[in-house]
Design a protein around this motif. Structure first.
Motif, PDB file in Angstrom:
ATOM      1  N   VAL A   1      52.124 -52.800   6.207  1.00 49.77           N
ATOM      2  CA  VAL A   1      51.013 -52.755   5.251  1.00 49.77           C
ATOM      3  C   VAL A   1      50.879 -51.363   4.644  1.00 49.77           C
ATOM      4  CG1 VAL A   1      48.495 -52.891   5.046  1.00 49.77           C
ATOM      5  CG2 VAL A   1      49.725 -54.655   6.266  1.00 49.77           C
ATOM      6  N   VAL A   2      51.016 -50.333   5.455  1.00 47.02           N
ATOM      7  CA  VAL A   2      50.875 -48.961   4.959  1.00 47.02           C
ATOM      8  C   VAL A   2      51.999 -48.623   3.976  1.00 47.02           C
ATOM      9  CG1 VAL A   2      50.937 -46.536   5.642  1.00 47.02           C
ATOM     10  CG2 VAL A   2      49.571 -48.144   6.945  1.00 47.02           C
ATOM     11  N   ILE A   3      53.227 -49.000   4.315  1.00 47.24           N
ATOM     12  CA  ILE A   3      54.361 -48.701   3.437  1.00 47.24           C
ATOM     13  C   ILE A   3      54.259 -49.486   2.128  1.00 47.24           C
ATOM     14  CG2 ILE A   3      56.863 -48.964   3.201  1.00 47.24           C
ATOM     15  CD1 ILE A   3      57.036 -48.270   6.209  1.00 47.24           C
ATOM     16  N   ALA A   4      54.006 -50.789   2.217  1.00 49.17           N
ATOM     17  CA  ALA A   4      53.898 -51.601   1.006  1.00 49.17           C
ATOM     18  C   ALA A   4      52.699 -51.172   0.161  1.00 49.17           C
ATOM     19  CB  ALA A   4      53.789 -53.081   1.370  1.00 49.17           C
ATOM     20  N   GLY A   5      51.599 -50.840   0.809  1.00 44.50           N
ATOM     21  CA  GLY A   5      50.421 -50.384   0.074  1.00 44.50           C
ATOM     22  C   GLY A   5      50.643 -49.057  -0.621  1.00 44.50           C
ATOM     23  N   GLY A   6      51.315 -48.144   0.042  1.00 42.05           N
ATOM     24  CA  GLY A   6      51.616 -46.850  -0.577  1.00 42.05           C
ATOM     25  C   GLY A   6      52.531 -46.994  -1.773  1.00 42.05           C
ATOM     26  N   LEU A   7      53.534 -47.838  -1.639  1.00 44.25           N
ATOM     27  CA  LEU A   7      54.448 -48.054  -2.754  1.00 44.25           C
ATOM     28  C   LEU A   7      53.747 -48.771  -3.911  1.00 44.25           C
ATOM     29  CD1 LEU A   7      57.327 -47.548  -3.582  1.00 44.25           C
ATOM     30  CD2 LEU A   7      57.953 -49.740  -2.589  1.00 44.25           C
ATOM     31  N   ALA A   8      52.921 -49.765  -3.591  1.00 45.52           N
ATOM     32  CA  ALA A   8      52.183 -50.471  -4.639  1.00 45.52           C
ATOM     33  C   ALA A   8      51.219 -49.530  -5.362  1.00 45.52           C
ATOM     34  CB  ALA A   8      51.422 -51.654  -4.039  1.00 45.52           C
ATOM     35  N   TYR A   9      50.527 -48.674  -4.610  1.00 42.59           N
ATOM     36  CA  TYR A   9      49.597 -47.730  -5.226  1.00 42.59           C
ATOM     37  C   TYR A   9      50.333 -46.736  -6.115  1.00 42.59           C
ATOM     38  CZ  TYR A   9      46.376 -43.853  -5.791  1.00 42.59           C
ATOM     39  OH  TYR A   9      45.619 -42.851  -6.339  1.00 42.59           O
ATOM     40  N   GLY A  10      51.413 -46.175  -5.622  1.00 41.55           N
ATOM     41  CA  GLY A  10      52.161 -45.194  -6.407  1.00 41.55           C
ATOM     42  C   GLY A  10      52.712 -45.775  -7.695  1.00 41.55           C
ATOM     43  N   LEU A  11      53.256 -46.970  -7.619  1.00 45.62           N
ATOM     44  CA  LEU A  11      53.797 -47.606  -8.822  1.00 45.62           C
ATOM     45  C   LEU A  11      52.686 -48.017  -9.788  1.00 45.62           C
ATOM     46  CD1 LEU A  11      56.596 -49.684  -7.122  1.00 45.62           C
ATOM     47  CD2 LEU A  11      56.940 -47.844  -8.771  1.00 45.62           C
ATOM     48  N   HIS A  12      51.581 -48.511  -9.242  1.00 42.32           N
ATOM     49  CA  HIS A  12      50.463 -48.912 -10.101  1.00 42.32           C
ATOM     50  C   HIS A  12      49.898 -47.718 -10.865  1.00 42.32           C
ATOM     51  CE1 HIS A  12      46.882 -51.035 -11.439  1.00 42.32           C
ATOM     52  NE2 HIS A  12      46.162 -50.022 -10.988  1.00 42.32           N
ATOM     53  N   ARG A  13      49.690 -46.601 -10.179  1.00 42.84           N
ATOM     54  CA  ARG A  13      49.177 -45.413 -10.865  1.00 42.84           C
ATOM     55  C   ARG A  13      50.192 -44.863 -11.859  1.00 42.84           C
ATOM     56  NH1 ARG A  13      44.901 -45.266 -12.152  1.00 42.84           N
ATOM     57  NH2 ARG A  13      45.138 -43.063 -12.598  1.00 42.84           N
ATOM     58  N   GLY A  14      51.470 -44.934 -11.515  1.00 36.06           N
ATOM     59  CA  GLY A  14      52.502 -44.487 -12.447  1.00 36.06           C
ATOM     60  C   GLY A  14      52.531 -45.319 -13.711  1.00 36.06           C
ATOM     61  N   LEU A  15      52.332 -46.624 -13.576  1.00 39.61           N
ATOM     62  CA  LEU A  15      52.283 -47.484 -14.756  1.00 39.61           C
ATOM     63  C   LEU A  15      51.017 -47.244 -15.567  1.00 39.61           C
ATOM     64  CD1 LEU A  15      53.665 -50.826 -13.336  1.00 39.61           C
ATOM     65  CD2 LEU A  15      54.739 -49.350 -15.031  1.00 39.61           C
ATOM     66  N   ALA A  16      49.927 -46.934 -14.895  1.00 36.96           N
ATOM     67  CA  ALA A  16      48.685 -46.650 -15.618  1.00 36.96           C
ATOM     68  C   ALA A  16      48.830 -45.388 -16.462  1.00 36.96           C
ATOM     69  CB  ALA A  16      47.523 -46.518 -14.642  1.00 36.96           C
ATOM     70  N   GLU A  17      49.604 -44.424 -15.991  1.00 38.41           N
ATOM     71  CA  GLU A  17      49.794 -43.182 -16.742  1.00 38.41           C
ATOM     72  C   GLU A  17      50.626 -43.367 -17.997  1.00 38.41           C
ATOM     73  OE1 GLU A  17      51.396 -40.173 -14.286  1.00 38.41           O
ATOM     74  OE2 GLU A  17      49.489 -39.753 -13.307  1.00 38.41           O
TER      75      GLU A  17
END
Length: 121
Positions: A75-91
């Motif tokens: 959960v921590v690994i998948a959540g970290g990757l999902a958060y990083g990619l989501h914020r990168g796409l928002a930028e």
């Protein structure tokens, strides 16, 4: 409890995979090398620490023989990757409601299909 954590990890993993495909498409489409390096650096800055924490949790759980460490690390690994990619796409302008809604709908559909095939749903 492990079943709920497993479902949560699968959902985050599917979202991270879809966001990763979109992020990679944007990365390939960028013309300037500096912008590409900035996108990669931002992803490493946002997704790196949670992913390293998950790897440390997984290693510590294996060394100390903790029974619930592997699902929590997933959960921590998948959540970290999902958060990083989501914020990168928002930028880069891919965080609007339309693209996010489509990504969430496809995530829900794929997650339910995976859970149904695995016999968890």
């Amino acid at each position: 409890m492990d079943r709920i954590i497993l479902i949560f990890a699968i959902t985050l993993g599917v979202y991270a995979a879809l966001a990763g495909l979109t992020w990679t498409q944007r990365l390939v489409g960028e013309r300037r090398t500096g912008r590409k390096r900035g996108m990669v650096l931002n992803l490493a800055r946002r997704a790196g620490p949670p992913m390293m924490g998950g790897a440390i949790l997984l290693t510590a759980g294996a060394v100390m023989d903790l029974p619930g460490a592997a699902p929590l690390a997933a959960v921590v690994i998948a959540g970290g990757l999902a958060y990083g990619l989501h914020r990168g796409l928002a930028e880069v302008g891919q965080g609007d409601r339309r693209s996010l809604g489509f990504r969430l709908a496809v995530t829900l559909g794929l997650t339910l299909a995976i859970l149904w095939q695995a016999g968890l749903a």
